[in-house]
Design a protein around this motif. Structure first.
Motif, short mmCIF file in Angstrom:
data_model
loop_
_atom_site.label_atom_id
_atom_site.label_comp_id
_atom_site.label_asym_id
_atom_site.label_seq_id
_atom_site.Cartn_x
_atom_site.Cartn_y
_atom_site.Cartn_z
N HIS A 119 -6.77 -3.58 -2.50
CA HIS A 119 -7.13 -4.99 -2.62
C HIS A 119 -8.36 -5.24 -1.78
CE1 HIS A 119 -6.91 -9.16 -3.55
NE2 HIS A 119 -5.73 -9.03 -4.13
N ARG A 178 -10.73 -7.44 0.53
CA ARG A 178 -10.31 -8.42 1.52
C ARG A 178 -11.51 -9.09 2.15
NH1 ARG A 178 -4.73 -8.20 4.50
NH2 ARG A 178 -5.31 -9.95 5.76
N TYR A 236 3.20 -6.15 2.84
CA TYR A 236 3.48 -7.51 2.37
C TYR A 236 4.98 -7.76 2.42
CZ TYR A 236 -1.19 -8.19 0.34
OH TYR A 236 -2.53 -8.35 0.14
N SER A 268 9.35 -11.78 -1.24
CA SER A 268 9.12 -13.20 -1.49
C SER A 268 10.17 -13.68 -2.50
CB SER A 268 7.70 -13.34 -2.05
OG SER A 268 7.51 -14.63 -2.57
N ARG A 276 10.64 -15.29 3.18
CA ARG A 276 9.80 -14.08 3.29
C ARG A 276 10.37 -13.18 4.38
NH1 ARG A 276 4.86 -15.67 0.55
NH2 ARG A 276 5.71 -17.16 -0.94
N SER A 336 9.46 -6.24 -0.59
CA SER A 336 8.27 -6.06 0.25
C SER A 336 7.50 -4.80 -0.16
CB SER A 336 8.61 -6.06 1.73
OG SER A 336 9.82 -5.42 1.99
N ARG A 352 0.38 -6.86 9.03
CA ARG A 352 1.20 -7.26 7.89
C ARG A 352 0.91 -8.70 7.49
NH1 ARG A 352 7.21 -6.14 9.79
NH2 ARG A 352 6.66 -6.06 11.95
N SER A 353 1.28 -9.02 6.26
CA SER A 353 1.08 -10.37 5.76
C SER A 353 2.39 -10.88 5.15
CB SER A 353 -0.02 -10.36 4.71
OG SER A 353 0.08 -11.50 3.89
N ALA A 380 2.47 -12.85 2.69
CA ALA A 380 2.26 -13.07 1.26
C ALA A 380 3.08 -12.03 0.49
CB ALA A 380 0.79 -12.96 0.92
N GLY A 381 3.20 -12.21 -0.82
CA GLY A 381 3.94 -11.25 -1.65
C GLY A 381 2.98 -10.56 -2.61
N GLU A 382 3.39 -9.39 -3.13
CA GLU A 382 2.55 -8.60 -4.04
C GLU A 382 3.48 -7.80 -4.94
OE1 GLU A 382 0.62 -6.50 -5.58
OE2 GLU A 382 -1.42 -7.03 -5.04
N TYR A 411 -0.72 1.03 -0.09
CA TYR A 411 -1.48 -0.15 -0.50
C TYR A 411 -2.55 -0.35 0.57
CZ TYR A 411 -2.20 -4.88 -2.32
OH TYR A 411 -2.74 -6.01 -2.89
#
Ligand SMILES: [Zn+2]
Ligand SMILES: [Zn+2]
Length: 395
Positions: free
Chosen positions: A168, A170, A186, A189, A264, A303, A332-333, A335-337, A350
């Protein structure tokens, strides 16, 4: 020395740099929503066909290309997501979106362009490849999620994939830098809906009613206890109530209040624990206040977890290709993926390719109407794909 050369991008890729930029800009002009990436899929397939790369369509707009090495070996998968977002572009660039209200505001145009050029250049290496590269062009990453249906439709089979990778771009990471971390990248979620039912009545005579508004408020407050008191503080989790709806007028106690939110977490054990905690708090707090709750839990994405051994391998390869200074640890984030559905089945990594350039004003966040990235990142991304394939397939 050019900027690309400085960043460790090979001469071969530099000679094709205009091509990857041109591809990205063509894609950028025609962003499409999830599962409707018709034009994008047509361009991908036309390019693959023209270069003699075999492929098959999968899950509508999805495409799986296969580069078979002349010698036997493992099959690795590289993934590119393809969808745009419902945002009206405000970048003012000459290649801005031509589709009203749609924009490539997450960099997926870049992901597709990088994977395409990688496929073209890997095709020339087939004679020396020990094993195969599968390229997965995936619909609908931004929702409702195209990775899961592609996994269910067999993207990881025939030939079986032994390791999978995704890049990804960034925009908070400087161009030239690459982020590779171990373990969770990630969060999972999941969504929930809590409906609190009481008994409606006159606001001036609350003792004759059962007030679901007060019960809902207590449930929200008590739920703050989950992250602060019930989750290991070194792990981290989020419980957010995003909607709160109920009632029609100031002097009426309503029958019902509905709340929706998201959970999350990192890891399946904690994921199940938080959902259980929330259901228990909802049920018991409501019961204490004479109301009832209906708890609905909708699991969405698990995750994204990097395989530590493969992550170490990737770092070693990229240190050699791009130089030690290019590598950063990426936190880490929450957010979801949906790449999570691939990495749940096979080990993989990733990773993030920096695309920010403050001097050029290219530092707006993803999902923003003014988002744009430094296209030099495309050269770095293709280099990452070629270096990884080279190292893992002995080219
Ligand atoms: Zn996005
Ligand atoms: Zn994205």
């Amino acid at each position: 020395m050019s900027r690309l050369e400085n960043a460790g991008v090979s001469r071969e890729i530099r000679e094709h740099f205009n091509e990857v930029v041109e591809l990205r800009r063509r894609l950028h002009q025609h962003p499409e929503p999830g599962f409707k990436e018709e034009r994008t899929a047509a361009l991908i397939r036309a390019k693959l066909r023209g270069w003699g790369v075999p492929f098959r369509p999968l899950c509508g707009t999805g495409t799986v290309a296969l580069l078979e090495g002349a010698r036997p070996g493992p099959t690795i998968l590289i993934r590119a997501d393809m969808d745009g977002l419902p945002i009206r572009e405000e970048t003012g660039v000459p290649y801005a979106s031509k589709v009203p209200g749609m924009m490539h505001a997450c960099g997926h145009d870049g992901h597709v362009a990088m994977a395409l050029l990688a496929a073209k250049l890997l095709r020339k290496r087939r004679a020396s490849m020990r094993g195969n590269v599968k390229v997965m062009f995936q619909p609908a990453e931004e929702g409702p999620g195209g990775a899961r249906p592609m996994v269910e439709a067999g993207v990881l089979e025939r030939p079986a994939v032994s390791a999978a990778f995704a890049i990804h771009l960034r925009n908070d990471l400087a161009v030239g830098k690459v982020g590779v971390s171990d373990g969770p990248v990630y969060a999972s979620s999941d969504d929930f809906r809590i409906t609190v039912t009481g008994k409606g009545g006159h606001a001036g005579r609350p003792h004759r009613a059962v007030d679901p508004v007060v019960a809902a408020a207590q449930i929200i407050t008590a739920s703050q206890n989950i992250v602060s008191r019930q989750v290991d503080p070194t792990t981290g989790a989020v419980v957010t109530f995003g909607t709160l709806q109920g009632g029609t007028k100031a002097n009426i106690i309503p029958d019902r209040v509905e709340m929706q939110g998201t959970i999350r977490t990192f890891g399946e054990k904690l994921r199940r624990q938080v959902a259980r905690d929330l259901a228990r708090i909802g049920k018991n707090v409501a019961a204490a206040l004479r109301s009832k709750v209906d708890f609905e839990y909708r699991p969405r994405y698990p995750s994204v977890v990097n395989d530590p051994a493969l992550a170490e391998r990737v770092r070693t390869v990229l240190r050699g290709a791009l130089g030690a200074r290019a590598l950063v640890h990426q936190g880490r984030s929450m957010a979801g993926e949906d790449m999570a559905f691939v990495l749940r089945e096979v080990p993989g990594v990733y990773l993030f390719v920096g695309s920010m350039n403050r001097d050029k004003g290219l530092d707006q966040p993803h999902h923003c109407a003014r988002y744009n990235f430094d296209e030099a990142a495309l050269g770095v991304g293709v280099q990452v794909w070629l270096s990884l394939a080279g190292a893992l397939l002995g080219v």
